[in-house]
Structure formats: structure tokens, C-alpha cells
Write an enzyme that holds these catalytic residues in place. Structure first.
Site, mmCIF file in Angstrom:
data_model
loop_
_atom_site.group_PDB
_atom_site.id
_atom_site.type_symbol
_atom_site.label_atom_id
_atom_site.label_comp_id
_atom_site.label_asym_id
_atom_site.label_seq_id
_atom_site.Cartn_x
_atom_site.Cartn_y
_atom_site.Cartn_z
ATOM 1 N N CYS A 61 0.778 -1.222 0.218
ATOM 2 C CA CYS A 61 -0.012 0.008 -0.118
ATOM 3 C C CYS A 61 0.931 1.147 -0.037
ATOM 4 O O CYS A 61 1.765 1.563 1.039
ATOM 5 C CB CYS A 61 -1.017 0.068 1.209
ATOM 6 S SG CYS A 61 -1.872 1.529 1.129
ATOM 7 N N ARG A 64 -0.221 4.585 2.738
ATOM 8 C CA ARG A 64 0.134 4.177 4.418
ATOM 9 C C ARG A 64 0.280 5.677 5.066
ATOM 10 O O ARG A 64 0.258 5.619 6.471
ATOM 11 C CB ARG A 64 1.091 3.308 4.649
ATOM 12 C CG ARG A 64 0.421 2.028 4.245
ATOM 13 C CD ARG A 64 1.682 1.046 4.470
ATOM 14 N NE ARG A 64 2.571 0.856 3.340
ATOM 15 C CZ ARG A 64 3.814 -0.073 3.573
ATOM 16 N NH1 ARG A 64 4.248 -0.525 4.931
ATOM 17 N NH2 ARG A 64 4.604 -0.072 2.336
ATOM 18 N N TRP A 224 -9.316 5.659 -0.379
ATOM 19 C CA TRP A 224 -9.604 6.213 -1.774
ATOM 20 C C TRP A 224 -8.775 5.824 -2.847
ATOM 21 O O TRP A 224 -7.865 5.060 -2.668
ATOM 22 C CB TRP A 224 -9.867 7.627 -1.571
ATOM 23 C CG TRP A 224 -8.553 8.434 -1.187
ATOM 24 C CD1 TRP A 224 -7.323 8.575 -1.957
ATOM 25 C CD2 TRP A 224 -8.161 8.920 0.136
ATOM 26 N NE1 TRP A 224 -6.369 9.183 -1.277
ATOM 27 C CE2 TRP A 224 -7.012 9.176 0.272
ATOM 28 C CE3 TRP A 224 -9.146 8.691 1.574
ATOM 29 C CZ2 TRP A 224 -6.266 9.797 1.116
ATOM 30 C CZ3 TRP A 224 -8.338 9.200 2.441
ATOM 31 C CH2 TRP A 224 -7.044 9.701 2.671
ATOM 32 N N GLU A 229 -4.845 3.249 -10.698
ATOM 33 C CA GLU A 229 -5.550 1.990 -10.422
ATOM 34 C C GLU A 229 -6.733 1.949 -11.351
ATOM 35 O O GLU A 229 -6.897 0.661 -11.997
ATOM 36 C CB GLU A 229 -6.115 1.873 -9.188
ATOM 37 C CG GLU A 229 -5.246 2.054 -7.805
ATOM 38 C CD GLU A 229 -5.507 1.711 -6.631
ATOM 39 O OE1 GLU A 229 -5.879 2.619 -5.846
ATOM 40 O OE2 GLU A 229 -5.991 0.620 -6.149
#
Ligand code: ARG
Length: 354
Positions: A61, A64, A224, A229
Site C-alpha cells: 500500500c 499508508r 480512496w 489503479e
């Protein structure tokens, strides 16, 4: 379990600067509970901080930096089917927050959990030659249960779940709780005619959350979107929506020859379109360069706290212009720390009809 509990309690309580006596007292309590009933329960504070630590430890991720802002909903006492569905819809509404997305996790009972069969709470169905190919299996499962979609590219899949002692069922969301964003580009008006859209909130629902030796198999969580992506992966991967050629045509690029650089141009403009569209609708989204900057700030915060950052390079390098961000230029230690989120072993929650 006691060892894992001990490590978790020590780490958490030290980070929060609790008295050493509080630590040993709590560990003794946990030891007694494990001896008595082979497991133990987290206090709601442990659950909340443990979930935040799990986000902090998520090697894949890039978001973070915001780990401490996670809103944790303790749903461990939910037992009835109606209460379960209400809590899922509550998560969707709370996280969507009219577009100002809030990172949120809902954690159900570890010992008597409901099961969710969806990969994300909100996702588009996948059919032969239509929709999202990544969701074909879940779509078939929904069909087996009697659901049928509108056979469009963007049919919202129902929630597929099973409560303890119940059978597998599906639930169609009240459509007014699902926010979606139509994709347009102010400089390429023809893009609109492709009728692309995407949902606002990615809520992962197929991972185990592990805290201090306890596994929570049902703990949907969301942040979000980062623009690439959707634009680079979901829309453009050849095994997903595979839209590069259609989008290039809408942009009126006359050739997609490799050495024209129009494939790359299409990708950049599609990212611009997705970003603008989300902003126009008032829905939170982050571009890849800003997300990478935020990740650098996360790394420096962690170093200040004398913690090292673990990470998975192939995920932290964004899928658009990766060399423009610092993540690309160094390696990461991919050790998996706990608390953390884990992919489920195949076969535990996949389609039972396969
Ligand atoms: N990559 C996934 C998708 O496109 C979502 C993963 C989680 N992403 C996030 N920004 N929290 O649906």
C-alpha cells in the site's frame, strides 16, 4: 497464540506509552483467557490500534501515510442477518461520505463470523465479452444464487454472504448508496460517448486481518483510489476492460504504432480524464505523484518513530511514470509484519460451485 499476543500487546502498549505494569497485567489476563477457552478477545482499543497497525504494515500500500486516520467499526457483536446487512450498507455510506471518502474498516466476530464472497463490496459483474473479466467467478456465483444483472459493462454485483448457521444468499444494495463517477475529458469531448464510469470507493472484502494471533476473516476496509489503479490497470490491462484502442479512437489519435507514442499518450490522457471526472463529482482521488510524495512522508515519519518501513517494490512503484517517483529508485524489505492483512488461502471463500 500467546506468543503472538504478547508481541502485539508489547508493541502496541509501548507505542502508546502505557506503564510497564499495564503490559504485564494485560498479558497475564490474556494468558488466563487462552488457558480457559483456547482464545482471547481484544479490547476495543486493541482492535482499533491493531487494525491501524495492519494498514501501517501493508507492504503493497502506497497510501499508508494516513494509517492513523483509519476509522474502525467494531462489529464483533453482530449476530443477525439484518444487522449484518445494515452494517455493510452503513460502511458504504460512511466511507463514501458524499464523496469526501473516509478510510474505514468494519471488523466482524473472529469466532463466529459472517462470510463475504465478494472481492470488494462494490464491483462490476463480468460476463463473456462484457463487464469486468476479473469478476467472472463471483458473477457466476451470483447467477447460481438466482441473481441476474442487466448484462451491461457496469452492473453492480450484489453482496454475496453467508451468516453462521444460514445459507449462502445475495443482497442487492439500495442503489442510492453507491456513488459512481462518469468519465469525461474536457479536451476530448468524444470520450463521453464511450459511457465509461467507475465506482467511488474500493472496499476490499477478501482478506484476513490478523492481530496478535487472532484472525478476523471478515473485515472489509477501504481507502480512496489512486487514479492509475482505474485508468492504467482496470480500464487498460488487456485482461481487464482492455480499452486502449477504443479510448485512443475517442481521442482521435490516428495511429497506435509503437513509435508514434500514442499508446502512452492515450494512457496519460485517460488518467487525466479519470482524475478530472472524480474531482468534478467531488469524489476523493489521488494522483500517482502526490501519492508517492505522501509515501515519502510516511517513510520519514516512521524513521522518526524508530521504525523501519517494509514494502513490496512492484506495488509501490506506480503503474504510470514510475521513474518519476522516488519509490522506484530504491529497494524495499518485503518482510511481512503483523498485525497485517493476508490473502485468503484459495478454496476457503471461493465459488463453492467450482
Ligand atoms: N486496485 C484495486 C481496484 O482497482 C483497489 C485496491 C485498493 N486501492 C485503494 N486505493 N485503497 O479496485
Amino acid at each position: 497464540m500467546l506468543e503472538q499476543a504478547r508481541t502485539f500487546i508489547e508493541t502496541m502498549y509501548q507505542e502508546l506509552q502505557y506503564e510497564p505494569q499495564a503490559i504485564s497485567k494485560r498479558i497475564h489476563e490474556i494468558e488466563r483467557e487462552i488457558n480457559e477457552r483456547d482464545t482471547y478477545s481484544h479490547t476495543s482499543e486493541e482492535l482499533k490500534y491493531g487494525a491501524k497497525m495492519a494498514w501501517r504494515n501493508s507492504n503493497r500500500c502506497i497510501g499508508r501515510f494516513f494509517w492513523e486516520t483509519l476509522h474502525v467499526i467494531d462489529a464483533r457483536d453482530i449476530r443477525t442477518e439484518q444487522a449484518f446487512i445494515n452494517s455493510i450498507e452503513h460502511h458504504i455510506k460512511f466511507a463514501t461520505n458524499d464523496g469526501k471518502i473516509k478510510p474505514c474498516i468494519t471488523i466482524y466476530s473472529a469466532e463466529d463470523p459472517p462470510t463475504i464472497y465478494n472481492n470488494q463490496l462494490i464491483r462490476y459483474a463480468g460476463y463473456v465479452e462484457k463487464g469486468d473479466p476479473a469478476e467472472q467467478e463471483v458473477t457466476q456465483l451470483a447467477h447460481h444464487l438466482g441473481w441476474s444483472g442487466g448484462y451491461t459493462d457496469f452492473d453492480i454485483l450484489p453482496l454475496i454472504y453467508r451468516c453462521p448457521n444460514g445459507s449462502m444468499k445475495y443482497h442487492e444494495y439500495n442503489s442510492n448508496i453507491i456513488k459512481e463517477v462518469p468519465i469525461t475529458h474536457d479536451k476530448f469531448p468524444k470520450l463521453k460517448s464511450l459511457n465509461l464510469k467507475w465506482y467511488a470507493v474500493p472496499i476490499i472484502s477478501n482478506m484476513d486481518l490478523k492481530i496478535g494471533g487472532i484472525t478476523y476473516p471478515t473485515a472489509p476496509f477501504n481507502g480512496w483510489y489512486m487514479v492509475n489503479e482505474i485508468a492504467v490497470r482496470n480500464f487498460t490491462d488487456s485482461y481487464r476492460y482492455n480499452l486502449l484502442e477504443k479510448v485512443a479512437a475517442a481521442f482521435e489519435f490516428d495511429t497506435l504504432k509503437n513509435n508514434s507514442f500514442n499508446k502512452d499518450r492515450t494512457l496519460v490522457e485517460l488518467n487525466d480524464a479519470v482524475y478530472q471526472s472524480f474531482k468534478n463529482e467531488g469524489v476523493s482521488i489521488v494522483d500517482h505523484l502526490t501519492a508517492s510524495k505522501q509515501f515519502e512522508r510516511f517513510e520519514s515519519n516512521e524513521h522518526k518513530q524508530h521504525r523501519t518501513v517494509t514494502g513490496k517494490w512492484s506495488w509501490l512503484a506506480p503503474s504510470l511514470s514510475p521513474t518519476l517517483v522516488s519509490n522506484y529508485h530504491h529497494g524495499y524489505d518485503n518482510t511481512m509484519r503483523e498485525p497485517n492483512f493476508f490473502y485468503k488461502k484459495r478454496g476457503t471463500s471461493g465459488c463453492p460451485f467450482h
